[in-house]
Design a protein around this motif. Structure first.
Motif, PDB file in Angstrom:
ATOM      1  N   ARG A   1       0.832  -1.209   0.000  1.00  0.00           N
ATOM      2  CA  ARG A   1       0.000   0.000   0.000  1.00  0.00           C
ATOM      3  C   ARG A   1       0.869   1.262   0.000  1.00  0.00           C
ATOM      4  O   ARG A   1       0.598   2.215  -0.734  1.00  0.00           O
ATOM      5  N   GLU A   2       1.902   1.258   0.842  1.00  0.00           N
ATOM      6  CA  GLU A   2       2.794   2.415   0.898  1.00  0.00           C
ATOM      7  C   GLU A   2       3.497   2.637  -0.439  1.00  0.00           C
ATOM      8  O   GLU A   2       3.604   3.773  -0.910  1.00  0.00           O
ATOM      9  N   VAL A   3       3.958   1.556  -1.041  1.00  0.00           N
ATOM     10  CA  VAL A   3       4.629   1.665  -2.336  1.00  0.00           C
ATOM     11  C   VAL A   3       3.654   2.191  -3.388  1.00  0.00           C
ATOM     12  O   VAL A   3       4.016   3.025  -4.225  1.00  0.00           O
ATOM     13  N   GLU A   4       2.419   1.710  -3.329  1.00  0.00           N
ATOM     14  CA  GLU A   4       1.404   2.181  -4.283  1.00  0.00           C
ATOM     15  C   GLU A   4       1.135   3.672  -4.083  1.00  0.00           C
ATOM     16  O   GLU A   4       1.016   4.423  -5.054  1.00  0.00           O
ATOM     17  N   LYS A   5       1.036   4.107  -2.823  1.00  0.00           N
ATOM     18  CA  LYS A   5       0.837   5.528  -2.544  1.00  0.00           C
ATOM     19  C   LYS A   5       2.012   6.351  -3.077  1.00  0.00           C
ATOM     20  O   LYS A   5       1.820   7.413  -3.670  1.00  0.00           O
ATOM     21  N   GLU A   6       3.226   5.848  -2.838  1.00  0.00           N
ATOM     22  CA  GLU A   6       4.408   6.554  -3.336  1.00  0.00           C
ATOM     23  C   GLU A   6       4.411   6.596  -4.860  1.00  0.00           C
ATOM     24  O   GLU A   6       4.737   7.622  -5.459  1.00  0.00           O
ATOM     25  N   ARG A   7       4.035   5.500  -5.484  1.00  0.00           N
ATOM     26  CA  ARG A   7       3.994   5.434  -6.947  1.00  0.00           C
ATOM     27  C   ARG A   7       2.987   6.445  -7.491  1.00  0.00           C
ATOM     28  O   ARG A   7       3.277   7.176  -8.437  1.00  0.00           O
ATOM     29  N   ILE A   8       1.828   6.526  -6.855  1.00  0.00           N
ATOM     30  CA  ILE A   8       0.806   7.487  -7.279  1.00  0.00           C
ATOM     31  C   ILE A   8       1.316   8.912  -7.077  1.00  0.00           C
ATOM     32  O   ILE A   8       1.130   9.780  -7.935  1.00  0.00           O
ATOM     33  N   ALA A   9       1.993   9.157  -5.945  1.00  0.00           N
ATOM     34  CA  ALA A   9       2.548  10.485  -5.689  1.00  0.00           C
ATOM     35  C   ALA A   9       3.599  10.835  -6.743  1.00  0.00           C
ATOM     36  O   ALA A   9       3.635  11.970  -7.243  1.00  0.00           O
ATOM     37  N   TYR A  10       4.447   9.855  -7.095  1.00  0.00           N
ATOM     38  CA  TYR A  10       5.447  10.095  -8.138  1.00  0.00           C
ATOM     39  C   TYR A  10       4.774  10.386  -9.473  1.00  0.00           C
ATOM     40  O   TYR A  10       5.205  11.273 -10.214  1.00  0.00           O
ATOM     41  N   MET A  11       3.722   9.635  -9.782  1.00  0.00           N
ATOM     42  CA  MET A  11       3.016   9.866 -11.042  1.00  0.00           C
ATOM     43  C   MET A  11       2.411  11.267 -11.073  1.00  0.00           C
ATOM     44  O   MET A  11       2.475  11.956 -12.101  1.00  0.00           O
TER      45      MET A  11
END
Length: 179
Positions: free
Chosen positions: A115-125
């Motif tokens: 979940r954290e990685v997904e949140k970070e990925r979305i933030a990066y996007m």
């Protein structure tokens, strides 16, 4: 007899459970080996009990009190072994429960990390998209500034040419008047 049926059920259930359990835990493996050894000892005692029931050392081939006492003693040993097996099975199931809880904890940690990685990925996007939008805006602004600069440059060139032409014209007129 009740213990025998209960033990048979546990042995059959345990055999199925043991076949499915694949773990790296050394303690769990030792516990399984200990229980299997206890079950083998119980089978031997039950075999002794079975032969003691058929043993008849009395007159006219009858069972004596000592024969019955020996059979009862073997049966009591079997019951004691059953109790020890139950205790060891509880320990084994506790190991398994602890492993399942640990596995569930690991699974929860992995899910949280995902979940954290997904949140970070979305933030990066989102950041990348905002940078792309800024880049496009800057490109458009630069293109407009280049057009404005070229327009002004053309105006300056025209103004300079007119200034030079007017200076030349004035010089020519001044020479004609002086002559």
């Amino acid at each position: 007899m009740k213990h025998l049926f209960l033990l048979m059920f546990i042995v059959l259930f345990g055999a199925g459970a043991f076949a499915q359990v694949k773990t790296d835990s050394v303690a769990y493996g030792r516990q399984r080996a200990k229980i299997n050894a206890m079950l083998a000892a119980r089978r031997l005692k039950f075999g002794q009990y079975d032969t003691s029931l058929t043993k008849r050392s009395g007159i006219f081939h009858m069972q004596t009190k000592n024969d019955i006492r020996r059979s009862n003693q073997i049966l009591m040993d079997i019951v004691d072994t059953d109790d020890e097996i139950f205790i060891e099975l509880k320990k084994l199931f506790d190991y398994r429960t602890n492993q399942l809880n640990y596995t569930a904890f690991q699974k929860k940690q992995i899910e949280n990390t995902a979940r954290e990685v997904e949140k970070e990925r979305i933030a990066y996007m989102k950041t990348i998209n905002s940078f792309r939008a800024q880049n496009e805006a800057l490109k458009a602004q630069t293109a407009k500034q280049n057009e404005d600069y070229q327009s002004r440059q053309k105006l300056y060139i025209i103004a300079m040419a007119m200034l030079i032409v007017s200076v030349i014209v004035l010089l020519i007129l001044k020479r004609k008047r002086s002559n």
